[in-house]
Design a protein around this motif. Structure first.
Motif, PDB file in Angstrom:
ATOM      1  N   UNK A  83      -5.808   0.938  10.487  1.00 14.10           N
ATOM      2  CA  UNK A  83      -4.720   1.459   9.673  1.00 14.10           C
ATOM      3  C   UNK A  83      -3.977   0.441   8.841  1.00 14.10           C
ATOM      4  N   UNK A  84      -4.193  -0.849   9.061  1.00 17.73           N
ATOM      5  CA  UNK A  84      -3.506  -1.853   8.262  1.00 17.73           C
ATOM      6  C   UNK A  84      -4.310  -2.151   6.996  1.00 17.73           C
ATOM      7  N   UNK A  85      -3.632  -2.734   6.000  1.00 17.23           N
ATOM      8  CA  UNK A  85      -4.325  -3.094   4.760  1.00 17.23           C
ATOM      9  C   UNK A  85      -5.403  -4.132   5.063  1.00 17.23           C
ATOM     10  N   UNK A 127       0.824  -1.201   0.000  1.00 20.53           N
ATOM     11  CA  UNK A 127       0.000   0.000   0.000  1.00 20.53           C
ATOM     12  C   UNK A 127       0.862   1.256   0.000  1.00 20.53           C
ATOM     13  N   UNK A 128       2.062   1.183   0.603  1.00 23.18           N
ATOM     14  CA  UNK A 128       2.931   2.359   0.696  1.00 23.18           C
ATOM     15  C   UNK A 128       3.826   2.531  -0.523  1.00 23.18           C
ATOM     16  N   UNK A 129       4.120   1.437  -1.238  1.00 27.32           N
ATOM     17  CA  UNK A 129       5.047   1.493  -2.380  1.00 27.32           C
ATOM     18  C   UNK A 129       4.396   0.832  -3.585  1.00 27.32           C
TER      19      UNK A 129
END
Length: 326
Positions: free
Chosen positions: A276-278, A100-102
């Motif tokens: 907050x987690x995927x 999700x971040x990259x």
């Protein structure tokens, strides 16, 4: 592999130029394993090598002298290097939160690197292509991934089959195995919290149902699929393989503690998912009957036995570690 008989050669591609050392091996069928430095990649290399195949592995940041250093997102480099009988595509970004971040880099690795093949392609995919609402899932059930990781692997499956119609897709759940660091797997990473037997409580997920699967078993299935598919063109399309024990992370950790006669009263079941987690499927159990009917499956050992083999080098007796990976 023995290094007594070796030769050096120059590997060139638009993205990479590297001097590598090849060992002169008996000329069995050749398999290239992407992601050979990873948990599953190492197991696949070992499995094929032990059964008479000529094995070439690729890596990038962790490429070792006996592996080819290759950026799998560089299509020209991939075309230049890959001329095997079988390509097992293990390289992937498997961490949903990192995905999700990259997103761009991870999607490129999970999707586009699978499309350059000139032989039988075995593409490793995931149970996360399903939403977890109606398990168990067969190969023909409609995917509905909940996070970017699942979507990228599903797109990778489709790209693989579009470019290589005879490809084999092997979906597997969360893996564990012989790790170089316990943090290498989401399963073995629980060992750190198991060993921290203090008064401080360690909360572990007790919501998401998982089926931890030994990478060594997955490697054996890959080899069986490769050998059969080279003789039988009907061996193609999607297959499922999974461990058979349903466990949450909390239950895995407790099983580890019991296997090593360690206390587990500091481990606390967390019955609400952290914010907050995927998003992840609650239960994405795979139906593996297709492999079983074709006699291409393997029988997983009990989780407590298999995980003990993987974790004993990381017990408090540091002397045991000296015998591992040497």
């Amino acid at each position: 592999m023995s290094s007594a008989c070796a030769e050096q050669r120059l590997v060139f591609s638009p993205g990479l130029v590297q001097l590598v050392q090849d060992e002169v091996l008996p000329q069995g069928p050749r398999v290239v394993v992407t992601g050979a430095t990873g948990l599953l990649g190492r197991a696949v290399c070992r499995e094929f090598q032990n059964h008479g195949w000529t094995v070439s592995g690729t890596g990038l940041r962790r490429a070792r002298p006996r592996f080819l250093r290759c950026d799998l997102t560089d299509e020209d480099a991939v075309r230049f290097l890959f001329q095997p009988d079988v390509l097992v595509h293990c390289a992937a970004e498997r961490r949903p939160d990192v995905m999700e971040r990259n997103a761009d880099a991870a999607v490129s690795l999970n999707v586009h690197a699978s499309t350059a093949c000139g032989a039988l392609l075995i593409y490793i995919s995931t149970d996360y292509v399903f939403d977890g609402r109606n398990p168990p899932y067969g190969e023909d059930d409609c995917p509905n991934p909940l996070n970017l990781y699942g979507r990228s692997k599903l797109e990778g499956e489709r790209e693989a089959l579009r470019h290589c119609p005879g490809a084999v897709i092997l979906r597997v759940p969360v893996l564990f195995g012989e790790v170089e660091s316990v943090t290498e797997s989401a399963v073995t990473s629980l060992w750190q919290q198991v060993q921290e037997a203090t008064e401080e409580r360690r909360a572990l997920d007790h919501c998401l149902q998982r089926f931890p699967t030994d990478a060594r078993n997955v490697a054996a299935v890959c080899r069986k699929l490769a050998e059969r598919a080279r003789q039988d063109p009907s061996i193609r399309g999607i297959f499922h393989f999974s461990g058979k024990e349903q466990m949450t992370k909390y239950e895995m950790a407790v099983a580890m503690a019991q296997a090593f006669n360690l206390p587990s009263n500091h481990l606390v079941p967390l019955t609400e998912l952290p914010a907050g987690s995927a998003p992840r499927p609650v239960n994405s159990q795979l139906n593996c009957s297709r492999l079983e009917q074709l006699n291409l499956s393997v029988e997983p050992r009990a989780f407590s036995v298999a995980i003990s083999e993987c974790l004993w080098p990381f017990t408090a007796d540091k002397r045991w570690r000296q015998t591992v990976f040497h």
